[in-house]
Design a protein around this motif. Sequence first.
Motif, short mmCIF file in Angstrom:
data_model
loop_
_atom_site.label_atom_id
_atom_site.label_comp_id
_atom_site.label_asym_id
_atom_site.label_seq_id
_atom_site.Cartn_x
_atom_site.Cartn_y
_atom_site.Cartn_z
N ASP A 17 0.84 -1.20 0.00
CA ASP A 17 0.00 0.00 0.00
C ASP A 17 0.88 1.26 0.00
OD1 ASP A 17 -2.41 1.40 -0.04
OD2 ASP A 17 -2.53 1.48 2.15
N GLN A 18 1.79 1.31 -0.98
CA GLN A 18 2.80 2.38 -1.01
C GLN A 18 2.18 3.77 -0.96
OE1 GLN A 18 3.78 4.69 -3.43
NE2 GLN A 18 2.66 4.00 -5.21
N ALA A 19 2.84 4.65 -0.24
CA ALA A 19 2.27 5.93 0.19
C ALA A 19 2.12 6.99 -0.89
CB ALA A 19 3.12 6.50 1.32
N PHE A 20 2.80 6.87 -2.02
CA PHE A 20 2.66 7.87 -3.07
C PHE A 20 1.39 7.66 -3.90
CE2 PHE A 20 7.08 8.38 -2.11
CZ PHE A 20 7.40 9.68 -2.46
N ASN A 21 0.83 6.49 -3.84
CA ASN A 21 -0.31 6.11 -4.66
C ASN A 21 -1.49 7.08 -4.50
OD1 ASN A 21 -1.89 4.54 -6.40
ND2 ASN A 21 -2.73 3.37 -4.69
N GLY A 22 -1.82 7.77 -5.59
CA GLY A 22 -2.97 8.66 -5.60
C GLY A 22 -2.77 10.01 -4.92
N LYS A 23 -1.55 10.31 -4.50
CA LYS A 23 -1.30 11.57 -3.78
C LYS A 23 -0.75 12.65 -4.70
CE LYS A 23 -1.01 10.28 0.90
NZ LYS A 23 -0.29 9.29 1.61
N ALA A 24 -1.03 13.90 -4.33
CA ALA A 24 -0.46 15.06 -5.00
C ALA A 24 0.98 15.24 -4.52
CB ALA A 24 -1.28 16.31 -4.68
N VAL A 25 1.87 15.53 -5.48
CA VAL A 25 3.29 15.71 -5.17
C VAL A 25 3.78 16.98 -5.86
CG1 VAL A 25 5.61 14.73 -5.40
CG2 VAL A 25 3.67 13.21 -4.99
N SER A 26 4.52 17.78 -5.13
CA SER A 26 5.19 18.95 -5.70
C SER A 26 6.69 18.69 -5.69
CB SER A 26 4.87 20.21 -4.89
OG SER A 26 5.45 21.34 -5.49
N ILE A 27 7.32 18.92 -6.82
CA ILE A 27 8.76 18.74 -6.96
C ILE A 27 9.42 20.11 -6.94
CG2 ILE A 27 10.61 17.86 -8.42
CD1 ILE A 27 8.51 16.02 -9.74
N MET A 28 10.46 20.24 -6.13
CA MET A 28 11.18 21.51 -6.01
C MET A 28 12.67 21.24 -6.02
SD MET A 28 8.90 23.27 -3.04
CE MET A 28 7.12 23.42 -3.23
N GLY A 29 13.42 22.17 -6.57
CA GLY A 29 14.87 22.01 -6.57
C GLY A 29 15.59 23.31 -6.79
N ALA A 30 16.85 23.33 -6.38
CA ALA A 30 17.70 24.51 -6.52
C ALA A 30 19.08 24.07 -6.96
CB ALA A 30 17.79 25.25 -5.18
N SER A 31 19.71 24.91 -7.78
CA SER A 31 21.07 24.61 -8.21
C SER A 31 21.78 25.91 -8.58
CB SER A 31 21.07 23.65 -9.40
OG SER A 31 20.73 24.34 -10.59
N PRO A 32 23.10 25.84 -8.63
CA PRO A 32 23.85 27.03 -9.02
C PRO A 32 23.63 27.38 -10.49
CG PRO A 32 25.34 25.30 -8.21
CD PRO A 32 23.97 24.76 -8.22
#
Length: 181
Positions: free
Chosen positions: A98-113
């Motif tokens: 019953d993996q926890a990402f299933n059906g959930k909203a996800v926001s991806i964020m990142g930073a780099s030089p």
Amino acid sequence: MKIAGISGSLRAHSMHRGILRTVAGHLTKLDIEFVEVDISEFPLYDQDLNAKGIPRAVQKAHDQLQSADAIVLASPEYNYSISGVLKNAIDWFSRVEDQAFNGKAVSIMGASPGMGTARSQYHLRQILVFMNAFVVNKPEVMIAQAADKFDKEGNLTDQRTIDFLERALSSLISLSKQLKS
């Protein structure tokens, strides 16, 4: 509402942990609970180890994700892709029943030089298809020239970027509510 966050960088003063601190501060103002999920003690994924059962650190982190309504992934770009620790964590999460990402909203964020993690975010989106997660399409949070926007402790200090991040969180909250209705 409850939102969980994972940093793809384990450094205490990483910009990605700083992103999550900014997320936590904003969500607190909205009376939304936030928990940073610790993946630092995950063993390397190994099918033989998996056959013995899900490790305690993985199960604890998975339970935190499972109880959340949405997830924020803040990750650097390593060698044109996602960090090894984040990929390892997702590999473990995909093995939990019953993996926890299933059906959930996800926001991806990142930073780099440089460019702001565009290539790693593309790879992460591909992985999240398998996890049956619903990724926020816009706005995309790719913080470029990050050295000018974070202090030495990894705290986000650029107000325009903070405002943008808050708009991204509004999109995450909205998508999460849509998925639940």
